[in-house]
Enzyme design. Structure first.
Site, PDB file in Angstrom:
ATOM      1  CE  LYS A  36       2.719  28.703 -40.749  1.00 31.10           C
ATOM      2  NZ  LYS A  36       3.329  27.578 -41.015  1.00 31.10           N
ATOM      3  CB  SER A  39       7.106  21.906 -34.286  1.00 28.84           C
ATOM      4  OG  SER A  39       8.010  21.226 -34.986  1.00 28.84           O
ATOM      5  NE  ARG A  90       3.819  14.929 -39.412  1.00 30.12           N
ATOM      6  CZ  ARG A  90       3.750  16.197 -39.017  1.00 30.12           C
ATOM      7  NH1 ARG A  90       4.060  16.538 -38.024  1.00 30.12           N
ATOM      8  NH2 ARG A  90       3.473  17.235 -39.962  1.00 30.12           N
ATOM      9  CG  HIS A 133      11.446  17.930 -37.287  1.00 28.71           C
ATOM     10  ND1 HIS A 133      11.211  18.836 -36.470  1.00 28.71           N
ATOM     11  CD2 HIS A 133      10.651  18.085 -38.526  1.00 28.71           C
ATOM     12  CE1 HIS A 133      10.298  19.372 -36.698  1.00 28.71           C
ATOM     13  NE2 HIS A 133       9.856  18.876 -37.888  1.00 28.71           N
TER      14      HIS A 133
END
Ligand code: ADP
Length: 162
Positions: A41, A128, A90, A17
């Site tokens: 979440k 993450s 990615r 990030h």
């Protein structure tokens, strides 16, 4: 004046990030890092914690502002008067979802463009989720995240064990 938003959960922020923040901020006049308030979440870090950490790790990067948001990204972009969304790609696995989101957002707000930066090869494997998994099993995450994140994750994990 080109203001862009780099939105995400950043739970937690990784070197991937940060690389995106550095590179995209150099392309625009102002980069707003939009931190998604996604308490539904059950994130590891609250939105307030994520904002605080992001502010610390980006304090030396010019033109960057960290702002929490919830709800529709297009609404947030309107409120911030931003014309561009920045996202990272990615791998091919990111592509389908990102394309769908970008096209939906463009449909809802035709003035708003999404720009993709391909990830730095050095961090293309990093997410993450993986960082949290490695940390939960006691692995060393110092090569994936800034030192402050490493410390905060450790504190969280220790607390959860108690
Ligand atoms: P989200 O929950 O929206 O996917 P993330 O915090 O996981 O939020 O990611 C925010 C943005 O950062 C996304 O565009 C994602 O593709 C990008 N990103 C995530 N990990 C990396 C990485 N290792 N390198 C570059 N970009 C990344």
């Amino acid at each position: 004046m080109l203001r862009a938003i780099y939105p995400g959960s950043f739970d937690p922020v990784t070197f991937g990030h940060l690389d995106m923040i550095r590179r995209s901020s150099s392309l625009v006049d102002e980069l707003i890092v939009g931190v998604l308030n996604n308490n539904a979440k059950s994130p590891l870090f609250s939105v307030e914690e994520r904002v605080k950490i992001l502010k610390e790790v980006t304090e030396n990067i010019p033109k960057v502002k960290v702002v929490p948001f919830e709800g529709l990204l297009v609404e947030f972009a309107r409120k911030m008067d931003a014309r561009m969304i920045i996202r990272g790609l990615r791998a091919i696995t990111d592509f389908e979802y990102e394309l769908q989101m970008a096209q939906t957002n463009h449909k809802m707000e035709p003035q708003l463009e999404t720009a993709f930066l391909t990830t730095n090869l050095a961090y293309s494997y990093l997410s993450s989720t993986i960082v949290k998994e490695v940390a939960a099993f006691g692995g060393n995450i110092s090569q994936f995240v800034p030192e402050i994140v490493e410390k905060r994750i450790q504190e969280k994990i220790n607390k959860r064990r108690v």
